[in-house]
Write an enzyme that holds these catalytic residues in place. Structure first.
Site, PDB file in Angstrom:
ATOM      1  N   TYR A   1      41.881  33.709  41.304  1.00  0.00           N
ATOM      2  CA  TYR A   1      40.494  34.220  41.005  1.00  0.00           C
ATOM      3  C   TYR A   1      41.041  35.219  39.777  1.00  0.00           C
ATOM      4  O   TYR A   1      42.135  35.925  40.195  1.00  0.00           O
ATOM      5  CB  TYR A   1      39.888  35.015  42.369  1.00  0.00           C
ATOM      6  CG  TYR A   1      38.689  35.995  41.564  1.00  0.00           C
ATOM      7  CD1 TYR A   1      37.484  35.492  41.646  1.00  0.00           C
ATOM      8  CD2 TYR A   1      38.997  37.210  41.608  1.00  0.00           C
ATOM      9  CE1 TYR A   1      36.436  36.306  41.138  1.00  0.00           C
ATOM     10  CE2 TYR A   1      37.884  38.317  41.044  1.00  0.00           C
ATOM     11  CZ  TYR A   1      36.690  37.807  41.004  1.00  0.00           C
ATOM     12  OH  TYR A   1      35.650  38.631  40.694  1.00  0.00           O
TER      13      TYR A   1
ATOM     14  N   GLU B   1      34.259  37.018  34.417  1.00  0.00           N
ATOM     15  CA  GLU B   1      34.679  36.503  35.931  1.00  0.00           C
ATOM     16  C   GLU B   1      35.129  35.071  35.629  1.00  0.00           C
ATOM     17  O   GLU B   1      34.128  34.279  35.324  1.00  0.00           O
ATOM     18  CB  GLU B   1      33.771  36.889  36.983  1.00  0.00           C
ATOM     19  CG  GLU B   1      34.076  36.432  38.144  1.00  0.00           C
ATOM     20  CD  GLU B   1      33.244  36.715  39.394  1.00  0.00           C
ATOM     21  OE1 GLU B   1      33.525  37.257  40.372  1.00  0.00           O
ATOM     22  OE2 GLU B   1      31.953  36.182  39.149  1.00  0.00           O
TER      23      GLU B   1
END
Length: 412
Positions: free
Chosen positions: A133, A221
């Site tokens: 991530y 993101e």
């Protein structure tokens, strides 16, 4: 914590959201040198079939493009299950697209009737050996952007932060200096990339920051930022939030916005710089300031009522904005009462009062109206309302206003 950081980033741009489809975000990334899967976009089954053949990939992924999550588990009214499909046969892409395009896809984030699919993305399917991530966010507490990463990607990052906070890594970026080489490499190591992939991941991180700056983003993101068995670092998915205050210099980006899935009332409100979100109650809220608007919704609920909307007038109020706000609220068939809660700092209460009286007369308002005004020029505002001869219920404070609004409906 990470959840609060991401939440602040998501809420940092309350005026309106710029809605981009997945393929549009990936195109912006591609244009900045970020590594993404090869893909094409199609609006007809035949174009989807042609795109699949052009890719000449071992495996192809077909994705319905709508502004909602949960597409993979969604259902089409054509009978097809799933808005995301994998296949090794290009011919199947055409058949699947024929059951997607022009049909409604229903997911956990769409209305009950679903959303019509007008576009599909035909992309190269890549195996993922490992998922991480990575995000870049604007963080008020750091006075600028920060990088946030975790070697645990492809899952709910809030859950990772709650259960294993030691797997969340943060790097504050100097807005003037940018991402330093050692910062990018340190993040790559923390994400678990090894050997040649370490430098490759650091390069992707720096390019993502270049994109962040170039498009005036408030958040980029990537979940997952993955590595393939062949030794490539690839951004498999991306969510980009933009600073709407930079719209004047990001005209090409904002021109990409897909408005077909937007709520018509929200779109109409945006024309007058009003921030509107429809809710399922029957007491309309007309407030200045997002925090005060949320407090107003809460106190209505506390007294047994249900807010019909969140409507923020903002600071630079004009009489016509007030009129247009009442026009939107009164057009909602669910609305049985209207509560106006204005705390005038930079807002002139007298201007609000004039807009209210004009709207009541010209729109022939039929529902009870409760008004609480406080602050700048409030005495003049109260005089305008009291001398108007209109059936307006004045309130001393927010609690009083909420009680009266709820009671006005109970009397019906």
């Amino acid at each position: 914590d990470i959840f609060a950081l991401i939440h602040r980033s998501l809420q940092s741009n309350p005026r309106r959201w710029l809605n981009l489809q997945e393929y549009q975000s990936k195109k912006l990334m591609q244009d900045s040198g970020v590594t993404v899967q090869r893909f094409f976009v199609a609006e007809t089954p035949s174009a989807a079939l042609e795109a699949a053949r052009k890719l000449n990939a071992k495996e192809i992924v077909l994705k319905a493009q709508i502004l909602a999550g949960g597409r993979g588990k969604g259902v089409f009214n054509s009978g097809l299950k799933g808005g995301v499909h994998l296949t090794k046969d290009p011919a199947v892409v055409g058949e699947l697209a024929n059951k997607m395009l022009g049909f409604n896809l229903t997911t956990k984030q769409t209305p009950k009737e679903g959303v019509k699919v007008k576009t599909v993305m035909v992309a190269e399917a890549l195996d993922i050996a490992r998922e991480t991530y990575f995000a870049i966010l604007m963080d008020r507490s750091c006075n600028g952007p920060v990088m946030v990463g975790s070697p645990q990607g492809g899952v709910d990052i809030e859950e990772v932060a709650a259960k294993t906070p030691e797997l969340i890594f943060k790097e504050v970026i100097d807005i003037f200096e940018g991402v330093r080489d050692e910062q990018a490499l340190r993040m790559a190591v923390n994400l678990g990339f090894k050997g040649p992939l370490e430098r490759q991941a650091a390069d992707q991180i720096k390019k993502l920051y270049d994109l962040f700056l170039k498009v005036d983003a408030t958040q980029v993101e990537v979940n997952p930022l993955g590595e393939t068995p062949e030794g490539r670092v690839v951004c498999f998915d991306a969510k980009i939030n933009f600073d709407d205050n930079a719209e004047f210099r990001q005209k090409d980006v904002f021109a990409m916005e897909d408005m077909t899935e937007s709520d018509p009332t929200e779109m109409e409100a945006a024309k007058y710089d009003l921030k509107y979100i429809g809710l399922d109650g029957n007491i309309a809220c007309f407030v200045n300031g997002a925090g005060l608007a949320m407090a107003t919704c809460d106190i209505i609920d506390l007294h047994g009522g249900k807010p019909a909307n969140f409507l923020d007038l903002g600071g630079g109020v004009k009489e016509n904005q007030v009129y247009q706000a009442f026009k939107l609220l009164s057009a909602d068939p669910k609305v049985e009462a209207i509560l106006v809660n204005i705390f005038g700092g930079i807002v002139n209460c007298a201007i609000v009062a004039k807009g209210i009286t004009k709207a009541c007369r010209e729109l022939e308002l039929k529902v009870p109206l409760v008004v609480r005004l406080e602050g700048t020029n409030v005495q003049e505002a109260k005089r305008i309302l009291s001398e108007s001869g209109l059936p307006i219920m004045a309130a001393n404070d927010l609690d009083d206003a909420a009680r009266k609004a709820v009671a006005s409906i109970a009397k019906k």
